[in-house]
Design a protein around this motif. Structure first.
Motif, PDB file in Angstrom:
ATOM      1  N   GLY A 109       0.797  -1.216   0.000  1.00 40.42           N
ATOM      2  CA  GLY A 109       0.000   0.000   0.000  1.00 40.42           C
ATOM      3  C   GLY A 109       0.830   1.265   0.000  1.00 40.42           C
ATOM      4  N   ASP A 110       2.041   1.211   0.588  1.00 40.56           N
ATOM      5  CA  ASP A 110       2.860   2.428   0.593  1.00 40.56           C
ATOM      6  C   ASP A 110       3.452   2.720  -0.779  1.00 40.56           C
ATOM      7  N   VAL A 111       3.490   1.718  -1.666  1.00 40.96           N
ATOM      8  CA  VAL A 111       3.895   1.957  -3.045  1.00 40.96           C
ATOM      9  C   VAL A 111       2.732   2.537  -3.844  1.00 40.96           C
ATOM     10  N   LEU A 112       1.531   2.028  -3.610  1.00 35.79           N
ATOM     11  CA  LEU A 112       0.359   2.483  -4.355  1.00 35.79           C
ATOM     12  C   LEU A 112      -0.132   3.854  -3.904  1.00 35.79           C
ATOM     13  N   LYS A 113       0.025   4.167  -2.637  1.00 36.18           N
ATOM     14  CA  LYS A 113      -0.503   5.430  -2.115  1.00 36.18           C
ATOM     15  C   LYS A 113       0.150   6.629  -2.795  1.00 36.18           C
ATOM     16  N   GLY A 114      -0.685   7.509  -3.317  1.00 29.83           N
ATOM     17  CA  GLY A 114      -0.196   8.712  -3.985  1.00 29.83           C
ATOM     18  C   GLY A 114       0.128   8.522  -5.451  1.00 29.83           C
ATOM     19  N   MET A 115      -0.026   7.300  -5.957  1.00 31.19           N
ATOM     20  CA  MET A 115       0.264   7.035  -7.369  1.00 31.19           C
ATOM     21  C   MET A 115      -0.795   7.691  -8.242  1.00 31.19           C
ATOM     22  N   SER A 116      -0.367   8.398  -9.268  1.00 26.93           N
ATOM     23  CA  SER A 116      -1.288   9.021 -10.217  1.00 26.93           C
ATOM     24  C   SER A 116      -1.535   8.063 -11.367  1.00 26.93           C
ATOM     25  N   VAL A 117      -2.809   7.831 -11.654  1.00 31.25           N
ATOM     26  CA  VAL A 117      -3.173   6.814 -12.635  1.00 31.25           C
ATOM     27  C   VAL A 117      -4.145   7.417 -13.647  1.00 31.25           C
ATOM     28  N   ALA A 118      -3.900   7.116 -14.919  1.00 32.28           N
ATOM     29  CA  ALA A 118      -4.844   7.522 -15.952  1.00 32.28           C
ATOM     30  C   ALA A 118      -6.163   6.807 -15.734  1.00 32.28           C
ATOM     31  N   ALA A 119      -7.256   7.518 -15.952  1.00 39.60           N
ATOM     32  CA  ALA A 119      -8.585   6.938 -15.781  1.00 39.60           C
ATOM     33  C   ALA A 119      -9.381   7.162 -17.047  1.00 39.60           C
ATOM     34  N   SER A 120      -9.974   6.106 -17.562  1.00 36.02           N
ATOM     35  CA  SER A 120     -10.752   6.245 -18.785  1.00 36.02           C
ATOM     36  C   SER A 120     -12.044   7.010 -18.558  1.00 36.02           C
ATOM     37  N   MET A 121     -12.603   6.895 -17.347  1.00 36.31           N
ATOM     38  CA  MET A 121     -13.857   7.582 -17.040  1.00 36.31           C
ATOM     39  C   MET A 121     -14.093   7.524 -15.533  1.00 36.31           C
ATOM     40  N   PRO A 122     -14.905   8.445 -14.990  1.00 35.34           N
ATOM     41  CA  PRO A 122     -15.079   8.522 -13.539  1.00 35.34           C
ATOM     42  C   PRO A 122     -16.135   7.543 -13.036  1.00 35.34           C
ATOM     43  N   LEU A 123     -15.766   6.290 -12.859  1.00 37.75           N
ATOM     44  CA  LEU A 123     -16.721   5.323 -12.316  1.00 37.75           C
ATOM     45  C   LEU A 123     -16.942   5.621 -10.836  1.00 37.75           C
ATOM     46  N   GLY A 124     -18.188   5.834 -10.467  1.00 39.86           N
ATOM     47  CA  GLY A 124     -18.498   6.205  -9.093  1.00 39.86           C
ATOM     48  C   GLY A 124     -18.477   7.711  -8.927  1.00 39.86           C
ATOM     49  N   GLY A 125     -18.756   8.156  -7.724  1.00 36.07           N
ATOM     50  CA  GLY A 125     -18.761   9.587  -7.446  1.00 36.07           C
ATOM     51  C   GLY A 125     -20.107  10.217  -7.759  1.00 36.07           C
ATOM     52  N   ASP A 126     -20.180  11.528  -7.580  1.00 36.92           N
ATOM     53  CA  ASP A 126     -21.447  12.233  -7.791  1.00 36.92           C
ATOM     54  C   ASP A 126     -21.248  13.478  -8.647  1.00 36.92           C
ATOM     55  N   ASP A 127     -20.286  13.425  -9.572  1.00 35.67           N
ATOM     56  CA  ASP A 127     -20.125  14.547 -10.479  1.00 35.67           C
ATOM     57  C   ASP A 127     -21.310  14.583 -11.446  1.00 35.67           C
ATOM     58  N   PRO A 128     -21.594  15.717 -12.078  1.00 35.49           N
ATOM     59  CA  PRO A 128     -22.783  15.826 -12.931  1.00 35.49           C
ATOM     60  C   PRO A 128     -22.826  14.792 -14.052  1.00 35.49           C
ATOM     61  N   SER A 129     -21.669  14.445 -14.611  1.00 32.55           N
ATOM     62  CA  SER A 129     -21.682  13.472 -15.714  1.00 32.55           C
ATOM     63  C   SER A 129     -22.103  12.093 -15.229  1.00 32.55           C
ATOM     64  N   THR A 130     -21.725  11.748 -14.000  1.00 33.97           N
ATOM     65  CA  THR A 130     -22.113  10.455 -13.443  1.00 33.97           C
ATOM     66  C   THR A 130     -23.590  10.453 -13.050  1.00 33.97           C
TER      67      THR A 130
END
Length: 431
Positions: A301-322
């Motif tokens: 987890g200390d390797v993964l924490k803070g890692m920036s990852v490309a995302a194809s789309m915002p799965l989850g969340g409550d943004d207007p598009s979702t």
């Protein structure tokens, strides 16, 4: 809404020949680049949307009427390696929403003509030919491993086609082909943007050594890095390499800048663990396919924490598009998994095509559809987390088919899960 299902190859002669399977070597990598948006592999379920929020998101009633307009929907569907059959379900739901709330296409109801490639290049060519024979005015294609095969007969016949993603340079400059994702974002623009944010001077790319990536990492990336004022180092590692410590020794000295990893999850697991083994403690970024439940189990987890990852789309969340996407699923779909990236990709592509055609009048033909797409002003891409698109050929200097600049990124927490999604590398597309 009438719906014509065309999923079998006809026995009649085709207008265009099949392409050799050898020309589709890039297909597996194309799928990799448009993969899931970092959610858990075990995520599932249907959305729950507040009725008032859903009504607002869907928009006022504006029912289509008159003679239908044929729109083609092509998907790999269910094949030996992947099951994207949900794309047909989301296309049907999207068409119902468009017909009831957006006047269909030009005020006329959308009639879907669908075709399934099963991930086979020959069937992909057949599907492209089928759309020509069925006289569709335009085609939408979500993520596909045989996009090249689908695209060629449509390009030859000047039938406009909107892809979620496409990577072949020749097709990315075809005048009737469009794509609603930036092909340079996941591998080039993301590490460039992060290096600028972190005030780093170098990008070290650790890349799975497959032919499909050579153009991106050996020809395109060096030029873009140089133009961005960054030093660039490429480390190519053969698939199946379990221990990468020998290849990654050069990253241990701290001069690697940002290390950017491109591969499938097993490749990325070896890369992440290899970087830790050689003592690398700097910034790490990766494409979204790197992060699966297998990665979360195999990498600290200390390797993964803070890692920036490309995302194809915002799965989850409550943004207007979702909220919009979930409202369409809940109102017009049945049993569609809201966390399916394949479904969301088809929605973004099909709804994007319809958005590009808002206001079209007169005869609706492949030629008038192409002209309308190219003349559209910059608009928000439905379901895409705030990304905007414009298809006038000026989003990318190298690829006239590209309609989007930039993409989405997310930062992982200590459990390897995505946090907020952010638009990165985007700028207005000029006239």
């Amino acid at each position: 809404m009438q719906e014509s299902i065309v999923s079998r190859r006809r026995a009649t002669a085709r207008r265009f020949p099949r392409r050799s399977a050898g020309m589709l070597l890039a297909a597996p990598m194309a799928l990799l680049l448009f993969a899931a948006a970092c959610g858990s592999d075990d995520d599932s379920g249907s959305p729950t949307v507040d009725p008032s929020a859903a009504a607002n998101a869907l928009g006022p009633v504006d029912r289509a009427a008159g003679a239908p307009v044929k729109i083609g929907i092509i998907s790999d569907g269910r094949g030996a390696a992947v099951d994207n059959s949900v794309q047909f379900d989301i296309a049907a739901a999207t068409a119902k929403w468009l017909n009831e709330h957006h006047g269909g296409i030009g005020g006329r109801p959308i009639e879907l003509v669908t075709c399934e490639t099963q991930g086979d290049p020959g069937k992909g060519t057949d599907c492209g030919n089928e759309m020509v024979e069925q006289d569709v005015v335009a085609v939408a294609v979500g993520e596909s491993g045989v996009g090249d095969a689908v695209a060629q007969p449509l390009a030859d016949a000047d039938v406009p086609v909107m892809f979620y993603g496409l990577t072949t340079p020749a097709l990315l400059n075809d005048p009737t082909t469009f794509t609603v994702s930036d092909p340079n974002f996941a591998i080039q623009q993301l590490p460039i943007a992060i290096a600028r944010q972190e005030n780093l001077k170098k990008v070290t790319s650790v890349v799975i050594d497959v032919p499909a990536l050579l153009y991106n990492v050996e020809e395109l990336a060096p030029r873009l890095m140089r133009e961005a004022g960054l030093e660039y180092q490429l480390i190519r590692v053969p698939p199946g390499t379990a221990d990468m410590t020998a290849q990654l020794q050069g990253a241990a000295g701290g001069d690697a800048g940002i290390v950017f990893v491109v591969g499938n999850d097993s490749f990325c697991i070896s890369a992440f663990n290899g970087l830790r083994a050689v003592g690398y403690t700097g910034k790490i970024s990766a494409i979204s396919q790197c992060i699966t439940d297998a990665t979360r189990k195999a990498v600290s987890g200390d390797v993964l924490k803070g890692m920036s990852v490309a995302a194809s789309m915002p799965l989850g969340g409550d943004d207007p598009s979702t909220i919009l996407y979930n409202a369409v699923l809940e109102t017009y779909g049945q049993g569609i998994d809201a966390t399916s990236s394949a479904a969301r990709g088809m929605f973004v592509t099909f709804a994007g095509l319809a958005t590009a055609l808002e206001g079209i009048t007169g005869d609706i033909t492949p030629a008038t559809v192409t002209a309308a797409i190219k003349a559209m002003p910059e608009k928000e891409l439905p379901g895409a987390g705030g990304l905007k698109f414009r298809c006038n050929g000026k989003a990318s200097p190298d690829s006239s088919a590209v309609c989007v600049r930039g993409g989405l990124t997310t930062t992982l927490d200590g459990a390897g899960q995505s946090t907020a999604f952010e638009v990165l590398g985007s700028s207005p597309i000029p006239d």
